[in-house]
Each structure stands twice: as C-alpha cells, then as structure tokens.
Scaffold this motif. Structure first.
Motif, PDB file in Angstrom:
ATOM      1  N   ASP A   1       1.265  -1.230   0.210  1.00 45.57           N
ATOM      2  CA  ASP A   1       0.437  -0.182  -0.262  1.00 45.57           C
ATOM      3  C   ASP A   1       1.184   1.658   0.034  1.00 45.57           C
ATOM      4  O   ASP A   1       0.045   2.216  -0.381  1.00 45.57           O
ATOM      5  N   ALA A   2       1.979   1.042   0.614  1.00 43.82           N
ATOM      6  CA  ALA A   2       3.186   2.310   0.600  1.00 43.82           C
ATOM      7  C   ALA A   2       4.176   1.741   0.698  1.00 43.82           C
ATOM      8  O   ALA A   2       5.116   1.272   1.877  1.00 43.82           O
TER       9      ALA A   2
ATOM     10  N   ARG B   1      -7.084   4.176   0.627  1.00 46.92           N
ATOM     11  CA  ARG B   1      -6.084   3.356  -0.118  1.00 46.92           C
ATOM     12  C   ARG B   1      -5.973   5.032  -0.240  1.00 46.92           C
ATOM     13  O   ARG B   1      -6.914   5.417  -1.656  1.00 46.92           O
ATOM     14  N   PHE B   2      -4.459   5.562  -0.439  1.00 44.95           N
ATOM     15  CA  PHE B   2      -4.402   6.317  -1.634  1.00 44.95           C
ATOM     16  C   PHE B   2      -3.576   5.841  -2.669  1.00 44.95           C
ATOM     17  O   PHE B   2      -3.422   4.478  -3.158  1.00 44.95           O
TER      18      PHE B   2
ATOM     19  N   LYS C   1      -1.499   5.126  -5.918  1.00 39.65           N
ATOM     20  CA  LYS C   1      -0.131   4.865  -6.987  1.00 39.65           C
ATOM     21  C   LYS C   1       0.160   5.363  -7.813  1.00 39.65           C
ATOM     22  O   LYS C   1      -0.489   5.786  -8.773  1.00 39.65           O
TER      23      LYS C   1
ATOM     24  N   TYR D   1       2.458   8.300  -3.525  1.00 42.40           N
ATOM     25  CA  TYR D   1       0.941   7.868  -2.903  1.00 42.40           C
ATOM     26  C   TYR D   1      -0.403   9.506  -2.591  1.00 42.40           C
ATOM     27  O   TYR D   1       0.644  10.532  -2.004  1.00 42.40           O
TER      28      TYR D   1
ATOM     29  N   ALA E   1      -0.977  11.818  -7.088  1.00 42.96           N
ATOM     30  CA  ALA E   1      -0.068  10.727  -7.275  1.00 42.96           C
ATOM     31  C   ALA E   1       0.448  10.973  -8.553  1.00 42.96           C
ATOM     32  O   ALA E   1       2.273  10.978  -9.005  1.00 42.96           O
TER      33      ALA E   1
END
Length: 507
Positions: free
Chosen positions: A158-159, A191-192, A194, A254, A261
């Motif tokens: 996720d990161a 959730r960011f 990408k 992110y 992003a």
C-alpha cells in the motif's frame, strides 16, 4: 488495541560480485545486527539507525501492539542463496499468518535483493505477505535509497517509503515515516492512489551522495512537494549493479487522487531527468589519487580521505582487494591507514604471531577480482583485537559490531586494518578498535563509496574517489550487462542498452 505485525529482511545484491549471501551471513549480520527472532526483535532493534527501530519507537508512542517475526540483514554481495531466502521468508510469512487478527503489517526491506531463483526478492516477499493477509489489511514497507523498485513491489504494497540520505543517516527516520503513513491509513481508512515512474538512465553510486548536488536539491524539492494531497513521495536512485529488468532509478508517489499522485511523480521525474549531465565527477587512478593526497597533505591540518569505491563491501565487494594498499606503499605514503581488508587467514596469523612480531603474509586478494592478487609482504603486528566494539557514528548509529579476530598491521608508515568479518568502513571506530587514531593520520583510505562520509567529512580536509580493481565499477558502463530493460542508458548520457548486442566488457 491496534495490532501490527513487523519484520525485516535486507540485502543489496550485486549480481556481478564474487560471493553469495548464505543463511549464515544473515545469522551473523555483517554490518547489520545479528538475526533476531520473535520477541527478541523488539529488544534488539532499538535506538539504532535502522528502519525497524524507528518504526518500533513510533508504534509504542501510538500504543500499537506489535507482533514481531524476524529481523535480519547481510552485507551486500552476490545473490542471496535460495536456501537463505526461503528459510527466512518462511519464518516471516508464517509469523504473520499465525499472528491472529492484524490491523496492518510493516516490513523493513532493502529493495534491491536478487536471489538464486528470483530476480525480485522484495516483490516476492510482498506478494507472499499479501497472500496471507488478504487485500484489505494495509501493508507498508520502508526501502533503502538504493532500491531497484519493481512494478510488483508497488502492486502488492500500500506504500513504499525510501530513505532520503546517502550516507543513510535517516534509516530510523524512514521507519518513523512508515509509521506516520500507516497511522494516516488506519485513521482515515483510506487507500491512497499510486504513481510509479522508472527513469531512463543508471546513476553511478558515487554521484548519488545527498550531501552534494544535484541529489541534495532534488530531495529538497521532493520534500517540498509533499502535502495533505500527497503524503508520501520517494525517489530511489537505485543500485546499479543488478543485472535484471528493473534495475535503475525510480520515483513513487501516493496521493489522495490518481491525479495528485501522477502530478507529483511526474514533477520529480522531470527534475531528475533534467540533471542527467550532473551525475558525474572526477575519479582518480590509485597512483594519481595517492600522489594527489600526499601533495594535499603537506599543507592540510586534517586527513585526506580516499574512497576505495570499487571494493566497497557495501556494494558487493569482498573488501579484500589490495590495489590501494599497493599504491600507498609504492608511493611511500606516510602516516597513512587503510581498511578494512577482510582476510581471516592473515588475521589468524597475526594473532598467532603476537604483538610486535613480523609476519610474512599473502594479504587479501583472495576473491578472484580481475587485476588483483594477494599482497605478499612482511608486516609488523602492532595491535590485536577480538573485533567487538560499538560503532557510534551517524551511519551505524551505535550498533554493536563484530569484525572477528582483527589486527593492525604496519608496513613502512602505513597501517592496515585486517578483519575476519566484512563490513563497510563507515565509522571512525573501525580504525580505533585496532589502535589507529584516524584524526592523527595524513591519509585514510576507506573501503566505502559514500556512507563513510557521514562520520569522516567532519574530520577530513578533502575527500577523493579512487578506482582500484573491485567488484563494483565506478563507471556503470563497465559492467557486462545482459538483462536490463531495453533502452535504459547504462550511464548518464551513455549508450542505451540493447539486449541483442553484448556490452563492451563482454565483447
């Protein structure tokens, strides 16, 4: 209480290097702490400069419950053996799978691991962890600045958050940054988006130093671009000695939206590409470098420090080549010291002979590097050590070191640190533990590329870079590439890689 599983598994792989990383190498650790398992991870990984230590500190401040699995690393070298990878990853993944309900997972990884059976070690680790935790549990990893980031790594995490300093004085800070990003994800349940960009040219490690331009200003601009809309933005210049598709620099961002992003990643990528001409500098031959250092030392009030960059054990070298030592002797340097030469046989011979003895040795040169050989000479044994000491400088950050039986050997007015284990000479204590006071020398030759600068710049008059034979060419175009992605330039402004033609080193 928020429950987070944690673990660490770090290796920087030079696929051109002479020696592979075995399970025993991870048990010992080299310049990393020794392998720790289960609850011991939370005891050992504290108040030292590693990502996991920073994360643990931040997690405790957040009152998170941590479920530790395994933490280990080994000195950079050639491929991680399949046996080592599978044994270590099994402990990590099984620990996560058996942890019960988890709110998140944090991993301290390097990002440039190649194994005997896998090009993308970290991509495989993240994929296996994702498989056991499912799609909804946040998975965050900190990475080395030298990470060769792959699309698979970006997909499964996720990161990913990379160091911003080289020398790496912010490893623990990066762990804290991982905790901050994870806290934001847990708080917002968001959730960011990408964004991932791979850059079109390899950057030699000698010109990645963040104390100098252009890298220093790039990271300043990167930090300024972070915001509520883009909480995490990273630039990894990459480790340019891994012969596989995704070797090279990258940017990963992110954002709250995909547009956020993408805009941040594109902006930093454009800045980096605009500096392609600047990723270059002067590198001396051994004799030219030593003679220049001797001339500068005549009027200097502090040591001239030379990087023996091509035998850097932090980049896959075996730390045993003799080219710079020969140049010091050949040019009759005085009040000079060099290290660390890794040679257990010579260290044992010095201990057997005792302090004050004269020993005739075939010192170093045992890793089979082209243009190098053992240095057959007589040396005075000046001091012996069991190799155990603390390295308090900014890079090692207070780590307990174990270099094994070690010695200070003298030839003429040149002193040599000889050890039974490998670690990059990036701390003044790595001279002092065998009785050499670095500040009193005219010339110091360190088997390191950049990390030494964190502790040696304050005591140095001038820094020079020399290229004696070694496993990590200062010029990335000198490596015999065969598997890079087509079109990437093998050095700044260099030729593009074409898989249908051999590089000049293999022709």
């Amino acid at each position: 209480m928020t429950r987070i599983a944690v673990g660490g598994f770090l290796h920087e792989t030079n696929t051109f290097a002479p020696t592979k990383a075995t399970y025993a190498d991870f048990v010992h650790g080299g310049g990393w702490p020794s392998m720790t398992l289960g609850a011991d991870v939370l005891k050992v990984m504290r108040r030292i400069n590693v990502g996991l230590a920073g994360f643990i500190e931040a997690a405790e401040a957040n009152s998170w419950e941590l479920v530790p699995t395994i933490a280990c690393g080994a000195s950079p070298c050639a491929h991680v053996t399949e046996d080592a990878f599978e044994r270590i990853v099994k402990v990590m993944v099984d620990g996560i799978a058996n942890a019960g309900k988890l709110d998140a997972v944090y991993l301290d990884l390097h990002g440039a691991m190649v194994t005997e059976h896998l090009d993308d070690g970290e991509g495989e680790i993240l994929a296996r962890v994702r498989k056991v935790i499912g799609p909804d549990v946040p998975l965050v990893a900190s990475l080395d600045l030298h990470a060769n980031v792959t699309p698979e790594m970006v997909e499964h995490a996720d990161a990913l958050i990379a160091y911003r300093t080289y020398p790496h004085v912010d490893m623990a800070d990066t762990g804290r940054a991982g905790a901050k990003h994870l806290a934001l994800m847990l708080k917002t349940k968001q959730r960011f988006a990408k964004a991932f960009r791979q850059l079109p040219f390899l950057i030699p490690i000698s010109w990645q130093c963040t104390n100098d331009q252009p890298t220093k200003s790039i990271y300043e601009k990167l930090a300024a671009l972070e915001s509520d809309s883009v909480p995490t933005l990273s630039f990894a210049p990459g480790f340019p000695a891994a012969d596989f598709r995704d070797c090279g620099p990258s940017v990963f961002a992110y954002g709250k939206t995909q547009a956020d992003a993408d805009a941040a990643a594109d902006r930093i990528a454009a800045i980096i590409e605009g500096h392609e001409d600047d990723f270059d500098g002067r590198i001396y031959s051994p004799d030219d470098g030593v003679r220049h250092a001797m001339e500068l030392a005549k009027t200097a009030s502090k040591p001239i420090v030379i990087a023996d960059t091509q035998d850097n054990p932090g980049a896959g070298g075996d730390s045993d080549t003799t080219g710079m030592l020969r140049a010091l002797v050949r040019n009759k340097a005085s009040r000079a010291a060099t290290g660390v030469i890794y040679d257990p046989q010579s260290a044992k011979a010095a201990h057997t002979a005792g302090v004050g003895a004269i020993v005739t040795l075939a010192l170093g040169g045992k890793s089979g590097i082209s243009g190098d050989a053992p240095y057959k000479e007589s040396f005075v044994v000046e001091k012996l050590s069991d190799g155990k000491f603390v390295a308090p400088g900014p890079y090692y950050g207070g780590r307990d070191m174990d270099m094994g039986p070690s010695a200070c050997l003298r030839i003429g007015d040149i002193r040599v640190v000889v050890s039974s284990h490998k670690a990059q000479l990036a701390d003044q204590a790595m001279y002092r533990y065998v009785g050499i006071e670095p500040t009193e020398q005219k010339i110091l030759v360190n088997k390191s590329s950049v990390h030494f600068r964190a502790d040696f710049e304050p005591i140095a008059e001038t820094l020079l870079i020399c290229a004696a034979p070694g496993a990590m060419p200062a010029d990335t175009a000198d490596l015999p590439w065969t598997r890079l992605r087509p079109g990437i330039r093998i050095k700044p402004n260099g030729p593009a890689f074409n898989p249908s033609t051999k590089s000049r080193s293999t022709g």
